[in-house]
Motif scaffolding. Sequence first.
Motif, PDB file in Angstrom:
ATOM      1  N   THR A   1       4.428   7.175   2.159  1.00 58.21           N
ATOM      2  CA  THR A   1       4.786   6.062   3.020  1.00 58.21           C
ATOM      3  C   THR A   1       4.189   4.779   2.467  1.00 58.21           C
ATOM      4  OG1 THR A   1       4.852   7.525   4.926  1.00 58.21           O
ATOM      5  CG2 THR A   1       4.753   5.177   5.373  1.00 58.21           C
TER       6      THR A   1
ATOM      7  N   PHE B   1       0.844  -1.184   0.000  1.00 60.43           N
ATOM      8  CA  PHE B   1       0.000   0.000   0.000  1.00 60.43           C
ATOM      9  C   PHE B   1       0.882   1.237   0.000  1.00 60.43           C
ATOM     10  CE2 PHE B   1      -3.956  -2.086   1.246  1.00 60.43           C
ATOM     11  CZ  PHE B   1      -3.535  -3.170   1.970  1.00 60.43           C
TER      12      PHE B   1
ATOM     13  N   LYS C   1       0.363   5.198   1.463  1.00 61.25           N
ATOM     14  CA  LYS C   1      -0.507   6.084   2.243  1.00 61.25           C
ATOM     15  C   LYS C   1      -0.401   7.486   1.689  1.00 61.25           C
ATOM     16  CE  LYS C   1      -0.833   7.956   6.959  1.00 61.25           C
ATOM     17  NZ  LYS C   1      -0.004   9.148   6.869  1.00 61.25           N
ATOM     18  N   ASN C   2      -1.567   8.095   1.394  1.00 64.31           N
ATOM     19  CA  ASN C   2      -1.511   9.472   0.914  1.00 64.31           C
ATOM     20  C   ASN C   2      -1.588  10.440   2.094  1.00 64.31           C
ATOM     21  OD1 ASN C   2      -4.182   9.765   1.665  1.00 64.31           O
ATOM     22  ND2 ASN C   2      -4.999   9.601  -0.405  1.00 64.31           N
ATOM     23  N   SER C   3      -1.588  11.716   1.793  1.00 65.04           N
ATOM     24  CA  SER C   3      -1.473  12.727   2.848  1.00 65.04           C
ATOM     25  C   SER C   3      -2.686  12.733   3.774  1.00 65.04           C
ATOM     26  CB  SER C   3      -1.268  14.109   2.235  1.00 65.04           C
ATOM     27  OG  SER C   3      -2.351  14.432   1.377  1.00 65.04           O
ATOM     28  N   ARG C   4      -3.838  12.214   3.321  1.00 68.94           N
ATOM     29  CA  ARG C   4      -5.034  12.191   4.169  1.00 68.94           C
ATOM     30  C   ARG C   4      -5.084  10.971   5.068  1.00 68.94           C
ATOM     31  NH1 ARG C   4      -9.464  11.194   1.766  1.00 68.94           N
ATOM     32  NH2 ARG C   4     -10.862  12.164   3.264  1.00 68.94           N
ATOM     33  N   GLY C   5      -4.241  10.015   4.776  1.00 67.37           N
ATOM     34  CA  GLY C   5      -4.288   8.772   5.540  1.00 67.37           C
ATOM     35  C   GLY C   5      -4.914   7.634   4.776  1.00 67.37           C
ATOM     36  N   SER C   6      -5.451   7.911   3.593  1.00 67.97           N
ATOM     37  CA  SER C   6      -6.016   6.842   2.783  1.00 67.97           C
ATOM     38  C   SER C   6      -4.909   5.914   2.310  1.00 67.97           C
ATOM     39  CB  SER C   6      -6.739   7.413   1.566  1.00 67.97           C
ATOM     40  OG  SER C   6      -7.853   8.162   1.964  1.00 67.97           O
ATOM     41  N   LEU C   7      -5.227   4.626   2.285  1.00 68.33           N
ATOM     42  CA  LEU C   7      -4.256   3.635   1.828  1.00 68.33           C
ATOM     43  C   LEU C   7      -4.614   3.203   0.418  1.00 68.33           C
ATOM     44  CD1 LEU C   7      -3.729   1.458   5.003  1.00 68.33           C
ATOM     45  CD2 LEU C   7      -2.191   3.156   4.034  1.00 68.33           C
TER      46      LEU C   7
ATOM     47  N   THR D   1       5.794  -1.724   9.410  1.00 69.92           N
ATOM     48  CA  THR D   1       5.677  -0.408  10.026  1.00 69.92           C
ATOM     49  C   THR D   1       5.860   0.727   9.033  1.00 69.92           C
ATOM     50  OG1 THR D   1       7.983  -0.591  10.691  1.00 69.92           O
ATOM     51  CG2 THR D   1       6.320  -1.101  12.350  1.00 69.92           C
ATOM     52  N   GLY D   2       6.167   0.394   7.786  1.00 66.88           N
ATOM     53  CA  GLY D   2       6.168   1.427   6.762  1.00 66.88           C
ATOM     54  C   GLY D   2       7.548   1.923   6.394  1.00 66.88           C
TER      55      GLY D   2
ATOM     56  N   ASN E   1      -4.096   0.740  -2.584  1.00 70.80           N
ATOM     57  CA  ASN E   1      -3.624  -0.621  -2.802  1.00 70.80           C
ATOM     58  C   ASN E   1      -2.760  -0.664  -4.055  1.00 70.80           C
ATOM     59  OD1 ASN E   1      -3.353  -3.343  -2.453  1.00 70.80           O
ATOM     60  ND2 ASN E   1      -5.341  -3.849  -3.318  1.00 70.80           N
TER      61      ASN E   1
ATOM     62  N   THR F   1       9.056   5.462   4.673  1.00 71.11           N
ATOM     63  CA  THR F   1       8.780   6.814   4.193  1.00 71.11           C
ATOM     64  C   THR F   1       9.736   7.126   3.050  1.00 71.11           C
ATOM     65  OG1 THR F   1       8.051   7.499   6.387  1.00 71.11           O
ATOM     66  CG2 THR F   1       8.625   9.238   4.821  1.00 71.11           C
TER      67      THR F   1
ATOM     68  N   PHE G   1       3.572   0.619   2.745  1.00 70.26           N
ATOM     69  CA  PHE G   1       3.400  -0.465   3.713  1.00 70.26           C
ATOM     70  C   PHE G   1       3.267  -1.798   2.994  1.00 70.26           C
ATOM     71  CE2 PHE G   1       2.605   1.928   7.556  1.00 70.26           C
ATOM     72  CZ  PHE G   1       2.177   3.155   7.081  1.00 70.26           C
TER      73      PHE G   1
END
Lengths: 114, 108
Positions: free
Chosen positions: B84, B35, B37-43, B100-101, B45, B103, B86
């Motif tokens: 980021t 995944f 992660k964008n700036s809003r927190g959406s993941l 844990t990702g 796929n 960045t 994952f």
Amino acid sequence: EAAVTQSPRNKVTVTGGNVTLSCRQTNSHNYMYWYRQDTGHGLRLIHYSYGAGNLQIGDVPDGYKATRTTQEDFFLLLELASPSQTSLYFCASSPPDGSNERLFFGHGTKLSVL
Amino acid sequence: GDQVEQSPSALSLHEGTGSALRCNFTTTMRAVQWFRKNSRGSLINLFYLASGTKENGRLKSAFDSKERYSTLHIRDAQLEDSGTYFCAAHQGGRALIFGTGTTVSVSP
């Protein structure tokens, strides 16, 4: 060690039921998130918060409420549960944007709505 | 201990270069997802693999269940690749186990 604890781990309810999923993080993180994970969709963001008393709408908020009562605690509320909300729910936390984008996840809550 | 070890935790790239992210698993996993992660927190796929490799544009992922690892390669990095990343492993009937990702920062 960063910790995100979800409860319960499993929950079964009936259509129209009232469900509260709990999440607690001991990371001193500002941001907390609720995701649902469904086959074919990956993880989708329901709600998130950047601090106590704050709530932001995610990508799939319909049918869900959330409340961030403290820095540590973020709750997901299903007041009239429907079978379409049967899913695996993940809570996560992260430090403030700009410092570290990493997410720390809980182990998930499996919810079944009959 | 952690079942999914993701590395590196941070990665800096110049535009046009490439690198790889890796997840090592302490047990046999059935499948892996990657995944961003964008700036809003959406993941978002990126990939789902039960075996082998998949490629999508400048991203390529591989999964070796027997050797217990997965990789995500970024080639010809662009500014919009920053974010980021994952990995998440499927352990057959259990919840996804997340790394844990990493960045990733892409600079001009």
